[in-house]
Design an enzyme around this catalytic site. Structure first.
Site, PDB file in Angstrom:
ATOM      1  N   CYS A  28       0.830  -1.203   0.000  1.00  0.00           N
ATOM      2  CA  CYS A  28       0.000   0.000   0.000  1.00  0.00           C
ATOM      3  C   CYS A  28       0.871   1.263   0.000  1.00  0.00           C
ATOM      4  O   CYS A  28       1.539   1.562   0.991  1.00  0.00           O
ATOM      5  CB  CYS A  28      -0.913  -0.050   1.230  1.00  0.00           C
ATOM      6  SG  CYS A  28      -1.757   1.489   1.605  1.00  0.00           S
ATOM      7  N   CYS A  31       0.054   3.838   2.694  1.00  0.00           N
ATOM      8  CA  CYS A  31       0.491   3.324   4.003  1.00  0.00           C
ATOM      9  C   CYS A  31       1.971   3.636   4.221  1.00  0.00           C
ATOM     10  O   CYS A  31       2.372   4.076   5.304  1.00  0.00           O
ATOM     11  CB  CYS A  31       0.275   1.805   4.085  1.00  0.00           C
ATOM     12  SG  CYS A  31      -1.438   1.287   3.955  1.00  0.00           S
TER      13      CYS A  31
END
Length: 103
Positions: A28, A31
């Site tokens: 991600c 993230c």
């Protein structure tokens, strides 16, 4: 004698400080982008806030239990309950403001 928590839920319930949880995954991009902000929160609020990262690929049951539909999903637990939650990458100042409200 204090007992050590045996699960994530026990840890959240037994924590003496609010717990900031970052639900994330290695693949991600957002993230990874907010990871430095999360680390900064951990340093700045050391002793007042516990910061935990939960990899949703390794712990899908926790993501499901807490209704995580997109990552990064950020939550602050206080007294065992969700006190704040957000989805998506937020700038450090916004994260800090939300943490200060809970503290």
């Amino acid at each position: 004698m204090e007992t050590k928590p045996t699960s994530f839920n026990e840890f959240i319930a037994q924590s003496k400080t609010p717990v900031f949880v970052d639900f994330w995954a290695a693949w991600c991009g957002p993230c990874r982008a907010i990871a430095p902000s999360i680390e900064q929160l951990a340093k700045e609020f050391k002793g007042k806030l516990t910061v935990v990262k939960v990899n949703v690929d390794e712990k899908p049951h926790l993501a499901q239990q807490y209704g995580v539909q997109g990552i990064p999903a950020l939550m602050v637990f206080k007294d065992g309950k969700v006190a704040w939650r957000s989805a998506g990458a937020l700038p450090y100042d916004a994260l800090k403001r939300e943490v200060e409200k809970v503290l």
